[in-house]
Write an enzyme that holds these catalytic residues in place. Structure first.
Site, mmCIF file in Angstrom:
data_model
loop_
_atom_site.group_PDB
_atom_site.id
_atom_site.type_symbol
_atom_site.label_atom_id
_atom_site.label_comp_id
_atom_site.label_asym_id
_atom_site.label_seq_id
_atom_site.Cartn_x
_atom_site.Cartn_y
_atom_site.Cartn_z
ATOM 1 C CG ASN A 1 42.502 2.600 11.418
ATOM 2 O OD1 ASN A 1 42.211 1.413 11.334
ATOM 3 N ND2 ASN A 1 43.766 3.018 11.474
ATOM 4 C CG ASP B 1 44.260 -0.664 14.421
ATOM 5 O OD1 ASP B 1 44.186 0.194 13.532
ATOM 6 O OD2 ASP B 1 43.691 -1.776 14.354
ATOM 7 C CG ASP C 1 42.601 9.224 7.943
ATOM 8 O OD1 ASP C 1 43.173 9.645 6.923
ATOM 9 O OD2 ASP C 1 43.205 8.647 8.883
ATOM 10 C CG HIS D 1 44.214 0.907 7.013
ATOM 11 N ND1 HIS D 1 44.977 -0.044 6.367
ATOM 12 C CD2 HIS D 1 44.572 2.095 6.456
ATOM 13 C CE1 HIS D 1 45.765 0.541 5.481
ATOM 14 N NE2 HIS D 1 45.530 1.831 5.512
ATOM 15 C CD GLU E 1 43.288 8.129 3.224
ATOM 16 O OE1 GLU E 1 44.416 8.509 2.889
ATOM 17 O OE2 GLU E 1 43.002 7.803 4.400
#
Length: 607
Positions: A161, A266, A297, A301, A331
């Site tokens: 991410n 990001d 992780d 997103h 996650e």
């Protein structure tokens, strides 16, 4: 003919992995469902070499990241120390080790007075090498090999991410700027100059479309300080065109996917170059180190298209590397016991498994918030929502607490202010019995087996297993011991360690508890009885498991398979026989539990 036969045999042998017919082959053959996972942060587990404490850097803690007395900085734990403690983990019954990210991190981030270090591993600058604070790539390979020699898998924690916080925005503003008011087609907003002509937006991830995205200044004007211009590895990561550059996420709506996670850069995961680059990075770790799985992780997103490309590529890479049961779990942080939200990531995004936040919420509701056992029954009813249904749910990593939300003991103490140490201990013990006997692949958070009770979440839940110098850790009263974190905590006689080891052994000896189908039996709208049956995946033998979530003893009837007659006690105190076909009397003390192997009538075996 004889020569041809000999050549054929040699070709066959050459095609087989070098570890065929070895203990490693047995490990590779184990499915992801049923592993007993131990999750740890290398920095907080064991310091095997003080030579790497500074990570090869010079200066004060703001340069090296090292300050063992500060909870937000490196403390000295490393891969050498972890390797030296593998016997401890094997004794606990761990069959897989989930290691927090080991990649090289930006040592320190944060403005004046807000500095902290990348001890946790989630601020990556170099995705190809181990952080020098933890050791070397060779030491990581030695750890993997040593774990494999003990029959333990190694799962890496990875991030796609974001990277470390390197990119800055001119003007010093970081509030999120949305795509409607700051479209890719204009520089700095709707009134700005036209840029990126003919770019079709981020929904079209073709190389042809993204070739038209040449200017990253639609929302902000990103820049990188000269000292960090080439800090990221591989080098393509140093180009700001491969980032969204829209400002900080508030974790709601559009910005949950396109915003910077707590200021971290990001990645533009819709971009085909980013997808190809991340696939190459993480495929290489599989090929070079022979790891057994990835915990991913911040999965929610990232755009679904990235995962739809990335996950099959990882599984295929692992297959070619002779790792047919490579585990991948994401996650998807979520509050609430309904699994619908997290389950969709197994359908839309293609995740084989996700961390079971619904299970965690349900157990907390039962043991900390006074909810009825029907809450957990509803959670398990939702197993059909996962891609692959109830069978797939057997591989979902279940857990009680973690490095972000805090320890289960801390959460229960928060839910029940003033709870006595004895009652807290009983509730935490029951939670672990449920974790290790109900469906899923249980995750033990490091330190829980030593009775750790943190002050809160995040940094407050990341205590040292070796002797700590953090005052706010050392004043905690641990459960089940008079020790504190001021001394090393690897006590194999600790009651929680012994409990987990006993249950892990039970799982290993009884496949029904690790990989067997689960059927919910009896529950209610109040605290008290919750019971299930689990079935041996080969023989179909029934196992009856019951818990009392209330603070009073109970004597209640539970449904059981109609062919059951008598019981063999495996844990706790089981009844001798059924009350009637299909019914059994369950007697349990407050927070008690039982695990029983069922003897069926000769005429019938439940399958």
């Amino acid at each position: 003919m004889r020569k041809l036969l000999r050549l054929s045999l040699l070709s066959l042998l050459a095609a087989q992995p070098i570890w065929a017919n070895t203990p490693l082959a047995e490990l590779r053959a184990r499915p992801a469902a049923g592993e007993t996972i131990y999750f740890l942060l290398p920095d907080r587990f064991e310091n095997g070499s003080k030579a790497n404490d500074l990570g090869g850097l010079k200066g004060d803690r703001h340069k090296t990241g090292f300050d063992p007395a500060a909870k937000g900085f490196y403390h000295g734990g490393d891969l050498k120390g972890l390797k030296e403690r593998l016997d401890y983990l094997q004794g606990l019954g761990a069959t897989a080790i989930w290691v927090a990210p080991v990649f090289k991190n930006k040592p320190v981030q944060g403005g004046p007075g807000l500095e902290s270090a990348g001890y946790h591993g989630y601020w990556v600058t170099d995705f190809t090498r181990v952080d020098p604070h933890f050791g070397t790539n060779a030491e990581f390979k030695a750890l993997v090999d040593a774990a494999h020699a003990r029959g333990m898998k190694v799962y890496m924690d990875i991030i796609a991410n974001h990277t470390a916080d390197v990119i800055q925005y001119k003007g010093g503003q970081y509030t999120y700027r949305d795509k409607a008011n700051w479209p890719y087609s204009r520089k700095g907003g709707l009134e700005g100059a036209a840029i990126n002509p003919d770019f079709g937006g981020d929904e079209n991830s073709s190389a042809a479309n993204f070739a038209r995205l040449t200017d990253p200044r639609s929302a902000y004007e990103p820049f990188v300080p000269p000292a960090e211009a080439n800090v990221k590895v591989p080098d393509w990561l140093n180009n700001s065109i491969y980032y969204h550059n829209r400002g900080d996420s508030t974790f709601r709506g559009e910005n949950s996917r396109f915003g910077d996670f707590a200021g971290l850069d990001d990645l533009f995961t819709e971009h085909p170059r980013v997808r190809a680059g991340m696939i190459e990075i993480y495929a290489n770790w599989i090929k070079q180190f022979g790891i057994d799985g990835y915990r991913i992780d911040t999965a929610k997103h990232v755009d679904p298209g990235f995962w739809q490309a990335f996950i099959p590529a990882m599984l295929e890479t692992a297959k070619h590397a002779g790792i047919p049961n490579f585990a991948i779990f994401g996650e998807v942080a979520h509050e609430g016991s309904d699994p619908g939200t997290i389950a969709r990531y197994t359908r839309r995004d293609g995740y084989p498994a996700v961390l079971d936040f619904a299970f965690q919420s349900a157990i907390r509701a039962l043991l900390g918030q006074g909810k009825g056992t029907a809450v957990l029954a509803d959670t398990f009813d939702g197993d059909v929502l996962y891609q692959g249904g109830e069978e797939a749910a057997l591989a979902m990593p279940t857990f009680l607490g973690n490095h972000d939300m805090g320890r289960f003991s801390t959460l229960i103490r928060k839910d029940m202010p003033g709870i006595s140490e004895a009652e807290l201990t009983s509730r935490v013990e029951l939670a672990h019995v449920m974790l290790l006997t109900l469906r899923g692949s249980p995750v033990i958070y490091y330190g829980d087996e030593q009775g750790f009770v943190g002050d809160g979440h995040d940094q407050d839940a990341r205590e040292d297993m070796f002797a700590s110098k953090v005052v706010s850790y050392n004043d905690n009263k641990l459960l089940g011991t008079t020790a504190t974190t001021a001394t090393a905590n690897f006590d194999q006689a600790h009651p929680f360690y012994k409990l987990i080891a006993t249950l892990a052994k039970l799982r290993k000896e009884n496949p029904a508890l690790a990989r067997g189908k689960q059927v919910t039996r009896t529950y209610s709208d109040d605290p008290g009885l919750f019971s299930v049956s689990r079935f041996d995946p080969v023989s179909g033998t029934e196992y009856f498991i019951a818990f009392n979530t209330s603070d009073k003893s109970i004597a209640a009837q539970s449904v059981i398979g109609s062919s059951a007659t008598t019981f063999e006690t495996l844990y706790g105190h089981c009844p001798a026989q059924v009350s009637a076909p299909g019914s059994v009397t369950v007697k349990l003390p407050a927070f008690g539990s039982m695990v029983c192997r069922v003897a069926p009538s000769p005429e019938n075996t439940v399958r």
